[in-house]
Design a protein around this motif. Structure first.
Motif, PDB file in Angstrom:
ATOM      1  N   ALA A   1      -5.806  19.801  -8.702  1.00  0.00           N
ATOM      2  CA  ALA A   1      -4.848  19.541  -7.629  1.00  0.00           C
ATOM      3  C   ALA A   1      -5.373  18.405  -6.776  1.00  0.00           C
ATOM      4  CB  ALA A   1      -4.650  20.782  -6.766  1.00  0.00           C
ATOM      5  N   ASN A   2      -4.489  17.527  -6.381  1.00  0.00           N
ATOM      6  CA  ASN A   2      -4.777  16.502  -5.369  1.00  0.00           C
ATOM      7  C   ASN A   2      -5.769  15.431  -5.816  1.00  0.00           C
ATOM      8  OD1 ASN A   2      -3.211  18.177  -3.676  1.00  0.00           O
ATOM      9  ND2 ASN A   2      -5.028  19.290  -3.004  1.00  0.00           N
TER      10      ASN A   2
ATOM     11  N   TRP B   1       0.802  -1.220   0.000  1.00  0.00           N
ATOM     12  CA  TRP B   1       0.000   0.000   0.000  1.00  0.00           C
ATOM     13  C   TRP B   1       0.836   1.271   0.000  1.00  0.00           C
ATOM     14  CZ3 TRP B   1      -5.525   0.268   0.614  1.00  0.00           C
ATOM     15  CH2 TRP B   1      -6.154  -0.984   0.619  1.00  0.00           C
ATOM     16  N   LEU B   2       0.283   2.285  -0.646  1.00  0.00           N
ATOM     17  CA  LEU B   2       0.805   3.634  -0.472  1.00  0.00           C
ATOM     18  C   LEU B   2       0.624   4.047   0.985  1.00  0.00           C
ATOM     19  CD1 LEU B   2      -0.666   5.116  -3.738  1.00  0.00           C
ATOM     20  CD2 LEU B   2       1.772   5.052  -3.172  1.00  0.00           C
ATOM     21  N   SER B   3       1.491   4.902   1.458  1.00  0.00           N
ATOM     22  CA  SER B   3       1.432   5.307   2.860  1.00  0.00           C
ATOM     23  C   SER B   3       0.087   5.978   3.198  1.00  0.00           C
ATOM     24  CB  SER B   3       2.589   6.262   3.154  1.00  0.00           C
ATOM     25  OG  SER B   3       2.543   6.700   4.472  1.00  0.00           O
ATOM     26  N   ASP B   4      -0.334   6.909   2.380  1.00  0.00           N
ATOM     27  CA  ASP B   4      -1.632   7.564   2.620  1.00  0.00           C
ATOM     28  C   ASP B   4      -2.788   6.570   2.531  1.00  0.00           C
ATOM     29  OD1 ASP B   4      -0.300   9.948   2.851  1.00  0.00           O
ATOM     30  OD2 ASP B   4      -1.086  10.837   1.013  1.00  0.00           O
TER      31      ASP B   4
ATOM     32  N   TYR C   1      -7.039  12.393  -8.910  1.00  0.00           N
ATOM     33  CA  TYR C   1      -6.509  11.498  -9.927  1.00  0.00           C
ATOM     34  C   TYR C   1      -7.480  11.389 -11.098  1.00  0.00           C
ATOM     35  CZ  TYR C   1      -2.445  10.432  -7.265  1.00  0.00           C
ATOM     36  OH  TYR C   1      -1.246  10.562  -6.623  1.00  0.00           O
TER      37      TYR C   1
ATOM     38  N   TRP D   1      -2.675   3.317   3.208  1.00  0.00           N
ATOM     39  CA  TRP D   1      -2.664   2.462   4.404  1.00  0.00           C
ATOM     40  C   TRP D   1      -3.336   3.179   5.579  1.00  0.00           C
ATOM     41  CZ3 TRP D   1      -2.289  -2.421   5.271  1.00  0.00           C
ATOM     42  CH2 TRP D   1      -1.957  -2.915   6.533  1.00  0.00           C
TER      43      TRP D   1
ATOM     44  N   TYR E   1      -8.604   4.714  -5.329  1.00  0.00           N
ATOM     45  CA  TYR E   1      -7.297   4.709  -5.995  1.00  0.00           C
ATOM     46  C   TYR E   1      -6.320   3.862  -5.203  1.00  0.00           C
ATOM     47  CZ  TYR E   1      -2.847   6.437  -7.819  1.00  0.00           C
ATOM     48  OH  TYR E   1      -1.594   6.523  -8.366  1.00  0.00           O
ATOM     49  N   TYR E   2      -6.396   3.969  -3.876  1.00  0.00           N
ATOM     50  CA  TYR E   2      -5.444   3.237  -3.045  1.00  0.00           C
ATOM     51  C   TYR E   2      -5.581   1.730  -3.222  1.00  0.00           C
ATOM     52  CZ  TYR E   2      -5.007   7.721  -0.599  1.00  0.00           C
ATOM     53  OH  TYR E   2      -4.803   9.033  -0.278  1.00  0.00           O
TER      54      TYR E   2
ATOM     55  N   TYR F   1     -10.869  12.139  -5.819  1.00  0.00           N
ATOM     56  CA  TYR F   1      -9.790  12.002  -4.835  1.00  0.00           C
ATOM     57  C   TYR F   1      -9.437  10.530  -4.654  1.00  0.00           C
ATOM     58  CZ  TYR F   1     -10.449  16.905  -3.678  1.00  0.00           C
ATOM     59  OH  TYR F   1     -10.517  18.264  -3.741  1.00  0.00           O
ATOM     60  N   SER F   2      -8.222  10.310  -4.231  1.00  0.00           N
ATOM     61  CA  SER F   2      -7.711   8.940  -4.136  1.00  0.00           C
ATOM     62  C   SER F   2      -8.510   8.083  -3.160  1.00  0.00           C
ATOM     63  CB  SER F   2      -6.234   8.942  -3.743  1.00  0.00           C
ATOM     64  OG  SER F   2      -5.907  10.022  -2.910  1.00  0.00           O
TER      65      SER F   2
ATOM     66  N   SER G   1      -2.046  12.302 -11.880  1.00  0.00           N
ATOM     67  CA  SER G   1      -2.657  13.380 -11.123  1.00  0.00           C
ATOM     68  C   SER G   1      -3.396  14.284 -12.107  1.00  0.00           C
ATOM     69  CB  SER G   1      -1.543  14.138 -10.414  1.00  0.00           C
ATOM     70  OG  SER G   1      -2.020  15.310  -9.844  1.00  0.00           O
TER      71      SER G   1
ATOM     72  N   SER H   1      -2.785   6.466 -12.977  1.00  0.00           N
ATOM     73  CA  SER H   1      -1.790   6.958 -12.017  1.00  0.00           C
ATOM     74  C   SER H   1      -1.484   8.428 -12.248  1.00  0.00           C
ATOM     75  CB  SER H   1      -0.507   6.138 -12.125  1.00  0.00           C
ATOM     76  OG  SER H   1       0.070   6.316 -13.405  1.00  0.00           O
TER      77      SER H   1
END
Lengths: 414, 414, 414, 414
Positions: D370-371, D238-241, D373, D243, D286-287, D396-397, D347, D345
């Protein structure tokens, strides 16, 4: 890189860290002024933990850690290593004492010195060099985190007296430097460089439309014009998320600015003084950088444009870095680098073909590749010996506590 | 009280404060482990600020404060004095340094000594005595706040070695002591007492139905039975707000208890050790006290019942107070007082005819008379010289970081 | 009470509930404008669920509930019944439809009618009467919750046209009526009263110092003086918790007041109009009531003082209740009751010897006896047939959405 | 596009909107189940407001709006138009009634029809076409927001019976289709296309390294393997955000999945049924898409790779779109489009040379860059008549309530 030069570099960096802490009182080591800003004590321990976890444990399976709980206390975010003390609670630890942290550093330094005597494994060498650069990254964070502490104390204590600035002739004209674009190579060339992070690889092609970038950073004077034109209160200049953030946080100026008497003043690590109009504006978020650019009829560069322009620039002058011991942006000559990290419009994402390091060290960079923006160019708190043009720094769009500034770019007809 | 005895008391208390800080490292002075628990450094300065603001400024209009910003930094909650540093940010101040705080104390101590030489105003005397008791209140808070810091550090450092307990014969039988109720006088008699707070006045009549209270506090052993009977997970035992709070905070035992190996252990200021079944249970919220009482087929006493029972008790033994230097509840003989503050079922409210002190000092107690519960009896961290049976301590129903315990009461047929 | 009169009362109350909903559009039934204010649809179902759970299930073990999920959806807070839909999500249910809720009501009404034919068990009778009073409580909440919805809609729709007020001669003089205090009996006398809640029992003695209470409620005119004297911005008038709440919520006037043009206006269930200075002030929190009282040099009565004064008053006039169909405080003659619930300074606590009802119904009142304040006297939305002087209503000190007003009290020399 | 065809399209779209609402009860129109999901009533009004604000007001300066408050109530996010009702409170409006919203629609429809009779201005035509596509975007949101409401109601009501699926031969093999990369043109060609949004422009060059993408979407069966391999609990995937988000929200499966009996079931707009292993997995963030891809040894495509692959695919089959009236992903033949929006992937950022529309309409897309995907490909709730390969959707992700799925990509040696 040879083991001999790695040792020399490692020794210099370890000593430099402690020298940076010279002006600190014991109390200063303990404060975590916000979730993102760790106490100096934690940085000192974490840098050391990195060598313990990824070098000494790797080099010597019978290595005895300094303290059984320090892995839990000073692991930053490596899930592969195990559970860890919650980040927002790093400032709640009066123990271990500062003196114990220094004892920890010296215990690990001794073990490292001992290890150097017989080491020859190339993977081990890679890890030592990585750990050294890791420590240099945290030197910068130590300063920005400390600044957030001292700069938000109502007494506004300074870190140290300012080093005298070499007052060279400064650039007074801002102009756009054109770049033809086209097919360009981006990223580090692992073979030609002593060190780079995995996120700078692989070197790969990209296509750029013609563009231009400014020869210098946006100055405080430029930024004041934006403020005086009510830039902070004109929603048409702002990204939607930025406008929301600005309202929540009541931003009306860069971090560390405050209006006193009849003028804008600024807290720096050395002084509290009126804003110097000729210095680069600093401590702005991505949102403010983007709004300023829109107001100025320009835009932020992509990280690819930035890298191409930096390679093309060849100015010979590189701006202010940590070795200058200013720790604040200086009046500038034209330069692509130094003084302030520069927000780019590029989301932090893997390059085509990106592979993280193997194992737990793969968490170093890869897992943060979402929701953040790339910054380029290094700052007055970045060691020059740690810098290269392909370096990708990254923060969230709302972040202001790093030395972050603005360079403008523009489209050019092809 | 004469000026001479006020001076003697004031000196003893000021010295005692510093002696309590003897075991602290510089780092320990700085930590605010939660919003309600202030750093020791702040307590030291605030106690001193109290004398500066309410005694020295009053006695001598030309008194020069130690530092122009300290009024802002160390005012706790006196709106009448002016704005102040936000409470949740008391732990974010690395400066002033600990050494500067001590210099502040000694500067004020010198000014106080000087003032004592010529003072004779009775209002001034009242303020000195109030300030002395104020400092004693903060001595207790300093210890409970420090405990919250050290006790939540994963390293679980102790404050100091335990003072040896006088192992007197302890009471092993719990029994209810009956009181006939009736019309009773409650509150302090200002004339007969050297000192009391405004919230203990005026002395007034109340009517009590017949009741009984236990001869001793609920023990850890008693409380473990409640836990083993699944008391923490049986909603029929809990107040609605308490059940919600318990779930949010995931309470399954008193604060500072943790299950390790196969038994319940407890952090104290002196040790980490298995729970001693014969000591009073401590660090429970009002909600837990109330749930335990319901489980036990009893209830908490009102503050009026408690005061009547205390006056009736006449045991000669008063339990553990701060002068015993245990700072943890001890195995008990029967006593109405000492060891743990006792939750009563009385909301903290003004007595009939209550008048707060005049002026800003009126904020001392009166404005907190809502949403809190009265605790009675003093604790192992309360100076005995600061205690009297009419003393009304008060905290929110969710609070657990004080030395708070349980005494059971019951209705009796009239 | 006999079964026959219980049936008559039950029928009247059930019909009244539906008549109160007459002016509602389907959309109005669905809105939960804040966590504490439930949608009318939920109230209609919950009142019905109460009879299903506590009467029909009790009377007839083979009773078949209308819908298997309704117990989960419409249980309010009875842990003993089982888990339930989270309170803050009551407004997220478009289904069951309003028509299904009415079908549910009528299904249960039919079953109740059938049950009445053969019922004789006194416990069952007690439960029917309790459920009837429960429904009357929710009639009031239905109106206050609906008002919170409509009154915060930018379109400010009204509920219904106003019933014409009987413009009787109003009281224009406010004066304090003295009471000698002494030993008094408080609480309901279960034998002499057709119905009371468990929290009004047992009847017991209390001792009151001499006091006085005002002959009428504080008016909008009185309250405007407090506002114009900057009462909302003078911290010395406020409880500490109240001052904090006021700042968070930015209170500068009672709920439903707004400044338009050059005057204060008020939303009511019938109109949007300038504030009528002669009506009782309404929709204030405990904090505002307390601050107003302090500003006026008075205080709030205790609930015991209030009850004693109400029994002593004997005015013959009882103020506005729900049967008047005004649903807003009216210009007043002197009265202890009606128009607005009156904040007392008494925390909601059990009477000495209090015993909750047996079983799950014990959750009705007892578990809320913490952190709330008692209100007395009934309001313009309270059915008079549901009221008695011993009635104890209770809300949190911050709550403003009920019809809550202020009566002043004072100490008297004994 | 001619006015005649614009009129025909506009009429079809307006009618389609109302037909989509056919199965709704009045209550369903009112619910806002989370901040991001608006009530159907709001969508109906907002679509209409768009024509009023940007078409009728523009075409006819003396146009009289239907209601003076509707601009405030139904403006979504256009700062240039003025202040507006807070987004999280859209579900708190019982008024205007559903019938009033329909009256609003028909009033505006009449005015539009009248306007069409004489219109010829090309800018006006552009605005009509934009408004029509705007309404089609909200048709999709109306369905996803409604699903969030119904799907989180404990009664799990369905929207409508399912349209029978044309059970064509489905693709059972997943394979990667290679693309050589190189210099490619990306973005819409404004001249060749009847309509595109400003964010699809300008068409520009990009360089792609060789890559491949899967011929079909990831299926529920594929995703179950990831789940069974403990993918939700393995932080290295996982991506940190991601997770952090996963832990806060306790994700263990896609939105709308629940485990019942001994199998995973899924709520759809038509049914509650066991998960169909052959359908595309849907309602993942997205995650989750990124973690799944990492687990599968692949990655997500960039939006540029996706667009290149879509242009290259030429399958003739386009998957499920809204016109199929399934509103849920179907068993798939190989297709680049339809059924589920596909996380890329990339942005969401401006293309080189991007210029937002002039004036307030410039807020339509640009300020969201911004921010978030980019998602590509359209879904079962997207009108096919609204779709093109250059279409850039963005969320948003963390978002899961759209019909969002996964297509895998891979690097290829050049």
């Amino acid at each position: 890189m040879s083991y001999a030069s790695a040792l020399a570099q490692w020794e210099r960096v370890r000593q430099r860290t402690e020298r940076l802490c010279g002006p600190l009182a014991t109390e200063d080591y303990c404060i975590q002024p916000m979730d993102d800003a760790s106490p100096p004590k934690w940085h000192l321990a974490h840098m050391t933990w990195f060598f313990e976890s990824f070098v000494l444990n790797y080099a010597n399976p019978s290595y005895k850690p300094f303290h059984p709980h320090f892995e839990y206390l000073f692991n930053s975010y490596y899930e592969g290593v195990g559970s860890r003390h919650p980040r927002p609670q790093r400032g709640l630890l009066s123990r271990p004492l500062v003196s114990e942290i220094y004892a920890y550093r010296h215990y690990v330094d001794d073990a490292m010195q001992e290890m150097f005597k017989s080491a020859s494994d190339p993977e081990l060498l890679r890890r030592i060099v990585l750990g050294t650069h890791h420590e240099q990254q945290h030197q910068e964070l130590l300063l920005t985190d400390l600044k957030f502490n001292l700069g938000h104390n109502p007494l506004r204590p300074i870190y140290a007296e300012a080093t005298k600035s070499k007052e060279e002739a400064i650039e007074t004209t801002t102009r756009q430097i054109e770049h033809p674009g086209g097919k360009l190579e981006i990223g580090a060339c692992a073979e030609e460089q002593p060190f780079c992070f995995d996120n700078e690889l692989p070197r790969h092609s990209t296509w750029l439309e013609p563009f231009s970038v400014a020869n210098r950073l946006v100055t405080n004077g430029d930024y004041l014009e934006f403020m005086q034109d009510d830039g902070y209160n004109n929603p048409s200049l702002w990204l939607s998320d930025g406008w929301a953030e600005k309202q929540i946080r009541a931003w009306q100026a860069p971090e560390y600015w405050f209006f006193e008497g009849d003028e804008w003043c600024e807290y720096t690590l050395h002084s509290v003084a009126p804003v110097d109009l000729n210095r680069p504006v600093c401590h702005v978020s991505y949102y403010e950088a983007d709004a300023f650019a829109r107001w100025a009829g320009a835009r932020l560069p992509t990280e690819f444009e930035w890298e191409a322009a930096a390679h093309a620039a060849q100015t010979g002058y590189h701006g202010t870095f940590a070795e200058d011991n200013h720790f604040h942006p200086q009046r500038q000559k034209a330069s692509m680098t130094g003084d302030c990290w520069q927000w780019t419009s590029s989301s932090y994402a893997p390059y085509p073909g990106y592979r993280p390091l193997a194992g737990t060290l793969g968490e170093y960079n890869g897992k943060f590749m979402a929701n953040q923006y790339v910054l380029r160019g290094g700052s007055c708190a970045t060691p020059l010996s740690h810098y290269r043009h392909t370096y990708r720094n990254f923060f969230y769009s709302k972040d202001r506590w790093q030395f972050t500034g603005i360079r403008l770019a523009q489209d050019r007809g092809s």
